[in-house]
Design a protein around this motif. Sequence first.
Motif, mmCIF file in Angstrom:
data_model
loop_
_atom_site.group_PDB
_atom_site.id
_atom_site.type_symbol
_atom_site.label_atom_id
_atom_site.label_comp_id
_atom_site.label_asym_id
_atom_site.label_seq_id
_atom_site.Cartn_x
_atom_site.Cartn_y
_atom_site.Cartn_z
ATOM 1 N N LEU A 74 33.108 -73.546 -23.048
ATOM 2 C CA LEU A 74 32.941 -72.134 -22.701
ATOM 3 C C LEU A 74 31.463 -71.747 -22.694
ATOM 4 O O LEU A 74 30.654 -72.321 -23.416
ATOM 5 N N GLY A 75 31.155 -70.749 -21.871
ATOM 6 C CA GLY A 75 29.768 -70.332 -21.701
ATOM 7 C C GLY A 75 29.204 -69.640 -22.936
ATOM 8 O O GLY A 75 29.946 -69.140 -23.789
ATOM 9 N N ASN A 76 27.870 -69.623 -23.009
ATOM 10 C CA ASN A 76 27.179 -68.912 -24.094
ATOM 11 C C ASN A 76 27.283 -67.409 -23.879
ATOM 12 O O ASN A 76 27.801 -66.950 -22.856
ATOM 13 N N ALA A 77 26.729 -66.661 -24.834
ATOM 14 C CA ALA A 77 26.637 -65.212 -24.688
ATOM 15 C C ALA A 77 25.199 -64.794 -24.916
ATOM 16 O O ALA A 77 24.476 -65.427 -25.686
ATOM 17 N N LEU A 78 24.790 -63.743 -24.225
ATOM 18 C CA LEU A 78 23.419 -63.233 -24.326
ATOM 19 C C LEU A 78 23.423 -61.878 -25.025
ATOM 20 O O LEU A 78 24.138 -60.966 -24.618
ATOM 21 N N GLU A 79 22.626 -61.789 -26.087
ATOM 22 C CA GLU A 79 22.436 -60.499 -26.764
ATOM 23 C C GLU A 79 20.991 -60.086 -26.535
ATOM 24 O O GLU A 79 20.082 -60.875 -26.794
ATOM 25 N N ALA A 80 20.789 -58.877 -26.028
ATOM 26 C CA ALA A 80 19.416 -58.392 -25.835
ATOM 27 C C ALA A 80 19.329 -56.983 -26.399
ATOM 28 O O ALA A 80 20.165 -56.131 -26.097
ATOM 29 N N ARG A 81 18.325 -56.768 -27.232
ATOM 30 C CA ARG A 81 18.158 -55.452 -27.864
ATOM 31 C C ARG A 81 16.937 -54.746 -27.296
ATOM 32 O O ARG A 81 15.886 -55.356 -27.132
ATOM 33 N N VAL A 161 38.681 -65.738 -19.138
ATOM 34 C CA VAL A 161 39.649 -66.714 -19.656
ATOM 35 C C VAL A 161 40.034 -66.405 -21.106
ATOM 36 O O VAL A 161 40.405 -67.285 -21.866
ATOM 37 N N GLY A 162 39.944 -65.123 -21.486
ATOM 38 C CA GLY A 162 40.493 -64.711 -22.776
ATOM 39 C C GLY A 162 39.487 -64.444 -23.878
ATOM 40 O O GLY A 162 39.862 -64.051 -24.968
ATOM 41 N N SER A 163 38.182 -64.675 -23.621
ATOM 42 C CA SER A 163 37.126 -64.329 -24.598
ATOM 43 C C SER A 163 37.259 -65.032 -25.946
ATOM 44 O O SER A 163 36.947 -64.444 -26.984
ATOM 45 N N HIS A 164 37.694 -66.285 -25.949
ATOM 46 C CA HIS A 164 37.843 -66.976 -27.232
ATOM 47 C C HIS A 164 36.494 -67.179 -27.907
ATOM 48 O O HIS A 164 36.379 -67.066 -29.127
#
Length: 388
Positions: A74-81, A161-164
Amino acid sequence: MASPANSKIPTRALLAGARRKQPRLIAFTRQLVSSESPSDVKSAVDACLALAAIGARGLGGRVKIHRSVAADSLGNALEARFGPRTSASKPILLLGHLDTVWPLGTLQSMPCKVSGGRLWGPGTLDMKAGVAMAFTAIELLAETGSLKREIILLLTGDEEVGSHAGRPIVESLAKKCSAVYVLEPAQGLAYKTARKGIGSWRIDVAGIAAHAGVDFEKGANAIRELARVVEKVSSWTDLKRGLTVSVGVAGGGTKSNVVPAQAWAEVDVRIARRADGLRIERKFAALQSQDPRCRLTITGGINRPPMERSRGTVRLLRQAQALAGELGFDLDEASTGGGSDGNFTAALGIPTLDGMGAVGEGAHARHESVLVEHLAPRTALLAAMLVG
Ligand SMILES: [Zn+2]
């Protein structure tokens, strides 16, 4: 009517700015769309995410990549503040995803282009235009000196695909925020204030194979047993409660002259009320075969809780409606049977407003497209909702 607090918000300046930035907004959307990102190709999703990370850094964002640990596929996630950290007010979470339902190579038959007042292409509406709108809104705030609180932009890579992998990140960030704005497409022209919860189950039936002519009585027909179960679970549908149970795929057996030993079905469940989740889970768990020689194996559960129309969400909607009025358009609300990551944040009790992304048609369909005329006003509204 605009409240006095809203009148401090420079809606006109935001709208003028959004119109000025529209060509760049479209160019950035096209850049994201050109980086195809089907949920099941991690390297592709991560590459699209990297483009967004560059964009976020360019706006002065403090960027963090959450590597997907739930599953390497599954793909990574990006957090930007963005904006100052203040103790005076909690941050607002801008929530989106960069994965799409479209396989690699779709661009060849569905090219990304602007024509007839629309921006076309796979993932334009769901939701790369919404993501680009968020970047533009943040840029507008920075330029008008209105970025006075912290904004957290979270872009996940497995929503379709369900955000696992994405769910724990979404939930832990949402808990720190006062509100969640979801960048999913609008419903028609409306923001979304309620979404159904979603569950999925698989039913496997093991029977006993036998020659359908010679040894009929020795067989235990798994398909017949499955048919009974299908009838039973389908009868749990209660449209008035917003509860639906739909058997979507089924199979079984080998040859017509063999009493089948195997049969299976996959079931989609939608719930409008949180309490129905537990009720349905119990019912599935209690299913029993009518033919004692058949064995049922039931797996599954509720994956997304419903996003119920809470008071906090309605408060956000009223604020958005007042600001839309100042910007010169009417804003309606809608509910939908489809889920988003907003389901998770709403279930935590965080006021969540959804459908704040692009306006268009054909999400998950060949005619997926964004209506260009709504991009600037909606981006200005998104920016106005982030002021303060
Ligand atoms: Zn989406």
